[in-house]
Motif scaffolding. Structure first.
Motif, mmCIF file in Angstrom:
data_model
loop_
_atom_site.group_PDB
_atom_site.id
_atom_site.type_symbol
_atom_site.label_atom_id
_atom_site.label_comp_id
_atom_site.label_asym_id
_atom_site.label_seq_id
_atom_site.Cartn_x
_atom_site.Cartn_y
_atom_site.Cartn_z
ATOM 1 N N VAL A 15 66.449 35.323 38.993
ATOM 2 C CA VAL A 15 67.610 35.622 39.835
ATOM 3 C C VAL A 15 67.719 34.598 40.964
ATOM 4 O O VAL A 15 68.799 34.146 41.298
ATOM 5 N N GLY A 16 66.590 34.236 41.541
ATOM 6 C CA GLY A 16 66.588 33.272 42.644
ATOM 7 C C GLY A 16 65.244 32.574 42.748
ATOM 8 O O GLY A 16 64.298 32.895 42.036
ATOM 9 N N GLU A 21 59.180 31.874 42.544
ATOM 10 C CA GLU A 21 57.970 31.617 43.331
ATOM 11 C C GLU A 21 56.928 32.709 43.100
ATOM 12 O O GLU A 21 55.751 32.421 42.873
ATOM 13 N N VAL A 22 57.362 33.940 43.124
ATOM 14 C CA VAL A 22 56.440 35.067 42.908
ATOM 15 C C VAL A 22 55.873 35.015 41.488
ATOM 16 O O VAL A 22 54.668 35.167 41.280
ATOM 17 N N ALA A 23 56.724 34.760 40.497
ATOM 18 C CA ALA A 23 56.293 34.726 39.099
ATOM 19 C C ALA A 23 55.391 33.531 38.813
ATOM 20 O O ALA A 23 54.536 33.603 37.928
ATOM 21 N N SER A 24 55.545 32.449 39.566
ATOM 22 C CA SER A 24 54.770 31.233 39.290
ATOM 23 C C SER A 24 53.269 31.470 39.424
ATOM 24 O O SER A 24 52.482 30.831 38.728
ATOM 25 N N ARG A 45 66.661 24.480 39.889
ATOM 26 C CA ARG A 45 67.705 25.179 39.142
ATOM 27 C C ARG A 45 68.174 24.278 38.009
ATOM 28 O O ARG A 45 68.729 23.213 38.234
ATOM 29 N N HIS A 46 67.925 24.733 36.805
ATOM 30 C CA HIS A 46 68.345 24.000 35.605
ATOM 31 C C HIS A 46 68.830 24.993 34.566
ATOM 32 O O HIS A 46 68.491 26.165 34.613
ATOM 33 N N CYS A 47 69.539 24.475 33.623
ATOM 34 C CA CYS A 47 69.881 25.296 32.471
ATOM 35 C C CYS A 47 68.616 25.504 31.651
ATOM 36 O O CYS A 47 67.684 24.717 31.725
#
Length: 60
Positions: A15-16, A21-24, A45-47
């Motif tokens: 989502v943002g 950052e948290v998932a990393s 931000r990339h496709c």
């Protein structure tokens, strides 16, 4: 990205940037568990790419 193996990994979508950052942290733990070295994180931000793992040594 990791230096050894020489790979780029893509994760998402998120989502943002805060969610990425948290998932990393979990992704880094997984890479460390696979004995990857030289781990660098870049949140951008990339496709969504066609390939989620790109092995750079295999491209040579």
């Amino acid at each position: 990205m990791t230096a050894q193996p020489n790979c780029t990994y893509y994760f998402g979508p998120f989502v943002g940037a805060w969610e990425a950052e948290v998932a990393s942290k979990g992704f880094v733990e997984d890479l460390e568990g696979e004995f990857a070295q030289g781990i660098k994180i870049k949140i951008d931000r990339h496709c969504q790419p066609d390939l989620l793992t790109i092995e750079h040594d295999a491209l040579v």
